[in-house]
Design an enzyme around this catalytic site. Structure first.
Site, PDB file in Angstrom:
ATOM      1  N   HIS A  77      12.721   8.735  -2.562  1.00  0.00           N
ATOM      2  CA  HIS A  77      13.039  10.163  -2.486  1.00  0.00           C
ATOM      3  C   HIS A  77      11.988  10.918  -1.677  1.00  0.00           C
ATOM      4  O   HIS A  77      10.791  10.698  -1.871  1.00  0.00           O
ATOM      5  CB  HIS A  77      13.087  10.779  -3.895  1.00  0.00           C
ATOM      6  CG  HIS A  77      14.240  10.312  -4.703  1.00  0.00           C
ATOM      7  ND1 HIS A  77      14.209   9.139  -5.411  1.00  0.00           N
ATOM      8  CD2 HIS A  77      15.459  10.858  -4.904  1.00  0.00           C
ATOM      9  CE1 HIS A  77      15.372   8.981  -6.024  1.00  0.00           C
ATOM     10  NE2 HIS A  77      16.149  10.006  -5.732  1.00  0.00           N
ATOM     11  N   ASP A 127      -7.206  -1.631  12.423  1.00  0.00           N
ATOM     12  CA  ASP A 127      -6.986  -1.255  13.815  1.00  0.00           C
ATOM     13  C   ASP A 127      -8.261  -0.765  14.483  1.00  0.00           C
ATOM     14  O   ASP A 127      -8.554  -1.138  15.626  1.00  0.00           O
ATOM     15  CB  ASP A 127      -5.911  -0.173  13.900  1.00  0.00           C
ATOM     16  CG  ASP A 127      -5.640   0.242  15.338  1.00  0.00           C
ATOM     17  OD1 ASP A 127      -5.319  -0.643  16.157  1.00  0.00           O
ATOM     18  OD2 ASP A 127      -5.756   1.441  15.641  1.00  0.00           O
TER      19      ASP A 127
END
Length: 157
Positions: A77, A127
Site C-alpha cells: 500500500h 555502490d
C-alpha cells in the site's frame, strides 16, 4: 500459522483491502549489514572516499526508498509516512550495520518501508565503495520490531 492475505480464494493476487481497518500508530524497525574489508570501513568512517560522505548519501537513499516502497514491492500500500530514520553503527572493523525506523498513522504497517530503507542504504554503501572493495557482502536484513495494528507488538528475540 496465519493465512497468506495477498491471494484471494481462487489463488489470484490481490491488494489487501484495509478500508475497514482503524487508523493506528504504526512503527517498524529493521536492520541489515554490509561486511567489507577493514580498510574500506575505515575510509567510510573517516569520510575519505572520493565519492563523498558514504553514510550520509546512504541515509538519504534509504529515506527516499522508504517513500517509494509501494512503487517497488507489488501489492504494497502507498503510505504517507510520518517519519523515516536511518542510522549506522560500525560494531567491528569490517562491518557497517544499518538500522531504519519507519512511522505512520495508518491502516497498515510499515515493515516493508523499514526493510526497503535498509536494503537501499546497503546497496548505496556498496555502490559508493565498490571501486575499492568489490568483495563486500550485504546481509542479515531483518525486521527487529513492529508496533501497532491488530497483530500488536513484535520484538525479535
Amino acid at each position: 500459522m496465519a493465512e497468506l492475505t495477498h491471494f484471494n480464494e481462487d489463488g489470484a493476487s490481490r491488494m489487501v483491502d484495509v478500508s475497514e481497518k482503524p487508523v493506528t500508530a504504526r512503527m517498524a524497525r529493521a536492520a541489515g549489514t554490509v561486511r567489507m574489508q577493514s580498510a574500506t570501513r575505515q575510509l567510510i568512517v573517516d569520510r575519505k572516499l572520493s565519492k563523498g560522505d558514504v553514510l550520509e548519501v546512504a541515509r538519504l537513499a534509504g529515506i527516499m526508498a522508504a517513500k517509494k516502497t509501494a512503487d517497488l514491492i507489488p501489492l504494497c500500500h502507498p503510505l504517507g509516512l510520518d517519519a523515516v530514520e536511518v542510522e549506522f553503527e560500525t560494531p567491528g572493523d569490517d562491518l557497517v550495520r544499518i538500522i531504519a525506523v519507519a512511522r505512520v498513522q495508518g491502516r497498515t504497517g510499515v515493515e516493508m518501508e523499514a526493510m526497503t530503507a535498509v536494503s537501499v542504504a546497503a546497496l548505496t554503501i556498496y555502490d559508493m565503495c565498490k571501486a575499492v572493495d568489490r568483495g563486500m557482502t550485504i546481509g542479515e536484513i531483518e525486521l527487529l520490531e513492529k508496533a501497532g495494528g491488530k497483530s500488536g507488538h513484535y520484538l525479535r528475540e
